[in-house]
Motif scaffolding. Sequence first.
Motif, PDB file in Angstrom:
ATOM      1  N   HIS A  70      -7.862   3.566  17.538  1.00  0.00           N
ATOM      2  CA  HIS A  70      -8.092   3.238  18.953  1.00  0.00           C
ATOM      3  C   HIS A  70      -8.380   1.745  19.130  1.00  0.00           C
ATOM      4  N   GLU A  71      -7.887   0.953  18.188  1.00  0.00           N
ATOM      5  CA  GLU A  71      -7.965  -0.503  18.269  1.00  0.00           C
ATOM      6  C   GLU A  71      -6.570  -1.055  18.528  1.00  0.00           C
ATOM      7  N   ASP A  72      -6.516  -2.297  19.019  1.00  0.00           N
ATOM      8  CA  ASP A  72      -5.222  -2.907  19.313  1.00  0.00           C
ATOM      9  C   ASP A  72      -5.103  -4.309  18.726  1.00  0.00           C
ATOM     10  N   LYS A  73      -6.151  -5.084  18.849  1.00  0.00           N
ATOM     11  CA  LYS A  73      -6.232  -6.450  18.323  1.00  0.00           C
ATOM     12  C   LYS A  73      -5.187  -7.384  18.919  1.00  0.00           C
ATOM     13  N   GLY A  74      -4.613  -6.999  20.048  1.00  0.00           N
ATOM     14  CA  GLY A  74      -3.678  -7.881  20.733  1.00  0.00           C
ATOM     15  C   GLY A  74      -2.357  -8.068  20.027  1.00  0.00           C
ATOM     16  N   PHE A  75      -2.003  -7.149  19.139  1.00  0.00           N
ATOM     17  CA  PHE A  75      -0.744  -7.297  18.399  1.00  0.00           C
ATOM     18  C   PHE A  75       0.434  -6.844  19.249  1.00  0.00           C
ATOM     19  N   ASP A  76       1.455  -7.691  19.317  1.00  0.00           N
ATOM     20  CA  ASP A  76       2.707  -7.366  19.999  1.00  0.00           C
ATOM     21  C   ASP A  76       3.829  -7.547  18.992  1.00  0.00           C
ATOM     22  N   PRO A  77       4.521  -6.474  18.620  1.00  0.00           N
ATOM     23  CA  PRO A  77       5.562  -6.589  17.587  1.00  0.00           C
ATOM     24  C   PRO A  77       6.697  -7.528  17.954  1.00  0.00           C
ATOM     25  N   ARG A  78       6.830  -7.861  19.248  1.00  0.00           N
ATOM     26  CA  ARG A  78       7.907  -8.749  19.689  1.00  0.00           C
ATOM     27  C   ARG A  78       7.419 -10.165  19.995  1.00  0.00           C
ATOM     28  N   ALA A  79       6.157 -10.426  19.735  1.00  0.00           N
ATOM     29  CA  ALA A  79       5.600 -11.750  20.024  1.00  0.00           C
ATOM     30  C   ALA A  79       6.098 -12.774  19.005  1.00  0.00           C
ATOM     31  N   SER A  80       5.736 -14.027  19.232  1.00  0.00           N
ATOM     32  CA  SER A  80       6.128 -15.099  18.316  1.00  0.00           C
ATOM     33  C   SER A  80       5.449 -14.913  16.966  1.00  0.00           C
ATOM     34  N   ASP A  81       5.980 -15.597  15.957  1.00  0.00           N
ATOM     35  CA  ASP A  81       5.392 -15.507  14.621  1.00  0.00           C
ATOM     36  C   ASP A  81       3.922 -15.895  14.648  1.00  0.00           C
ATOM     37  N   GLU A  82       3.611 -16.970  15.378  1.00  0.00           N
ATOM     38  CA  GLU A  82       2.235 -17.462  15.416  1.00  0.00           C
ATOM     39  C   GLU A  82       1.298 -16.446  16.080  1.00  0.00           C
ATOM     40  N   ALA A  83       1.743 -15.876  17.187  1.00  0.00           N
ATOM     41  CA  ALA A  83       0.906 -14.903  17.898  1.00  0.00           C
ATOM     42  C   ALA A  83       0.703 -13.648  17.060  1.00  0.00           C
ATOM     43  N   ARG A  84       1.763 -13.202  16.402  1.00  0.00           N
ATOM     44  CA  ARG A  84       1.632 -12.006  15.563  1.00  0.00           C
ATOM     45  C   ARG A  84       0.689 -12.258  14.400  1.00  0.00           C
ATOM     46  N   GLU A  85       0.813 -13.421  13.778  1.00  0.00           N
ATOM     47  CA  GLU A  85      -0.030 -13.718  12.628  1.00  0.00           C
ATOM     48  C   GLU A  85      -1.503 -13.776  13.021  1.00  0.00           C
ATOM     49  N   ALA A  86      -1.778 -14.317  14.198  1.00  0.00           N
ATOM     50  CA  ALA A  86      -3.164 -14.364  14.668  1.00  0.00           C
ATOM     51  C   ALA A  86      -3.708 -12.950  14.863  1.00  0.00           C
ATOM     52  N   ALA A  87      -2.874 -12.060  15.408  1.00  0.00           N
ATOM     53  CA  ALA A  87      -3.308 -10.674  15.616  1.00  0.00           C
ATOM     54  C   ALA A  87      -3.487  -9.948  14.286  1.00  0.00           C
ATOM     55  N   VAL A  88      -2.600 -10.208  13.334  1.00  0.00           N
ATOM     56  CA  VAL A  88      -2.739  -9.584  12.014  1.00  0.00           C
ATOM     57  C   VAL A  88      -4.037 -10.037  11.355  1.00  0.00           C
ATOM     58  N   SER A  89      -4.366 -11.297  11.526  1.00  0.00           N
ATOM     59  CA  SER A  89      -5.627 -11.808  10.970  1.00  0.00           C
ATOM     60  C   SER A  89      -6.817 -11.085  11.584  1.00  0.00           C
ATOM     61  N   ARG A  90      -6.723 -10.762  12.870  1.00  0.00           N
ATOM     62  CA  ARG A  90      -7.807 -10.002  13.510  1.00  0.00           C
ATOM     63  C   ARG A  90      -7.888  -8.596  12.931  1.00  0.00           C
ATOM     64  N   TRP A  91      -6.733  -7.984  12.681  1.00  0.00           N
ATOM     65  CA  TRP A  91      -6.729  -6.666  12.046  1.00  0.00           C
ATOM     66  C   TRP A  91      -7.363  -6.745  10.652  1.00  0.00           C
ATOM     67  N   GLU A  92      -7.011  -7.776   9.908  1.00  0.00           N
ATOM     68  CA  GLU A  92      -7.548  -7.913   8.552  1.00  0.00           C
ATOM     69  C   GLU A  92      -9.059  -8.106   8.577  1.00  0.00           C
ATOM     70  N   GLN A  93      -9.547  -8.888   9.531  1.00  0.00           N
ATOM     71  CA  GLN A  93     -10.991  -9.078   9.642  1.00  0.00           C
ATOM     72  C   GLN A  93     -11.676  -7.779  10.048  1.00  0.00           C
ATOM     73  N   TRP A  94     -11.050  -7.060  10.963  1.00  0.00           N
ATOM     74  CA  TRP A  94     -11.603  -5.762  11.369  1.00  0.00           C
ATOM     75  C   TRP A  94     -11.712  -4.831  10.168  1.00  0.00           C
ATOM     76  N   TRP A  95     -10.673  -4.831   9.329  1.00  0.00           N
ATOM     77  CA  TRP A  95     -10.704  -3.944   8.164  1.00  0.00           C
ATOM     78  C   TRP A  95     -11.773  -4.381   7.164  1.00  0.00           C
ATOM     79  N   ARG A  96     -11.936  -5.667   6.967  1.00  0.00           N
ATOM     80  CA  ARG A  96     -12.985  -6.136   6.057  1.00  0.00           C
ATOM     81  C   ARG A  96     -14.354  -5.684   6.555  1.00  0.00           C
ATOM     82  N   ASP A  97     -14.548  -5.767   7.858  1.00  0.00           N
ATOM     83  CA  ASP A  97     -15.827  -5.334   8.424  1.00  0.00           C
ATOM     84  C   ASP A  97     -16.011  -3.830   8.263  1.00  0.00           C
ATOM     85  N   ARG A  98     -14.954  -3.067   8.524  1.00  0.00           N
ATOM     86  CA  ARG A  98     -15.056  -1.611   8.447  1.00  0.00           C
ATOM     87  C   ARG A  98     -15.147  -1.118   7.011  1.00  0.00           C
ATOM     88  N   SER A  99     -14.442  -1.767   6.085  1.00  0.00           N
ATOM     89  CA  SER A  99     -14.413  -1.281   4.704  1.00  0.00           C
ATOM     90  C   SER A  99     -15.751  -1.451   4.006  1.00  0.00           C
TER      91      SER A  99
END
Length: 212
Positions: A174-203
């Motif tokens: 139920h998280e999104d982290k602002g990821f858009d699969p059609r966004a620019s490389d830079e925007a996607r990478e920023a969202a992936v980094s947010r997902w990775e940080q979320w996972w580090r916090d949750r793990s």
Amino acid sequence: MQNRLVSARRFATLLALVLPPALGSCVSTSPQRKAVTDGPWIAASPVLQQQIQDEAKRLPWTHGFERLEQIRWFASLGEPGYATLLDLATDPRDDVAAAAFAAMGATLDNRLVPYIREIRIPSGEDHKDLQLERARTLVRLGDWGEIPTLIAGLRDDRVYTRSLCHDALTEATHEDKGFDPRASDEAREAAVSRWEQWWRDRSSDSLLSAAN
């Protein structure tokens, strides 16, 4: 039950994007995959068991909408189909194994998790789609240990693969982290980094670690 069937149909449709017809010829050269089919499942009646066997034999030779309907049908069976799906998940043809994983994921029955975990699948880029399908299945069934695999899938070169991974992540967390699969490389990478940080916090959550 109706909600589960709708979910199965939606997920199977997305699966078709990941598994183009050419993938049907992809056969693993890794050691034979291990089937773990014994479980506390309700047995099928003789008539239903024959139907299950017939559909399992047809599965490698179906494509497109017909394949999607088979995934939906297997998912709708519930327990009587589990042993066959677990066996199909060991098929050396990646598209057949992936279809079995997708059907099991659509059941939302987390009792399947330990059996799916025991199925060995090949490594390497040639089998990336199968690895992602297995990860999506486990995450849908509550095994969050495969979330890093889906987060890594957000960096895939293909829009449809990124979409599938993101859909599975948002459905489970139920998280999104602002990821858009059609966004620019830079925007996607920023969202992936947010997902990775979320996972580090949750793990670091002791309850989550114990569950996986």
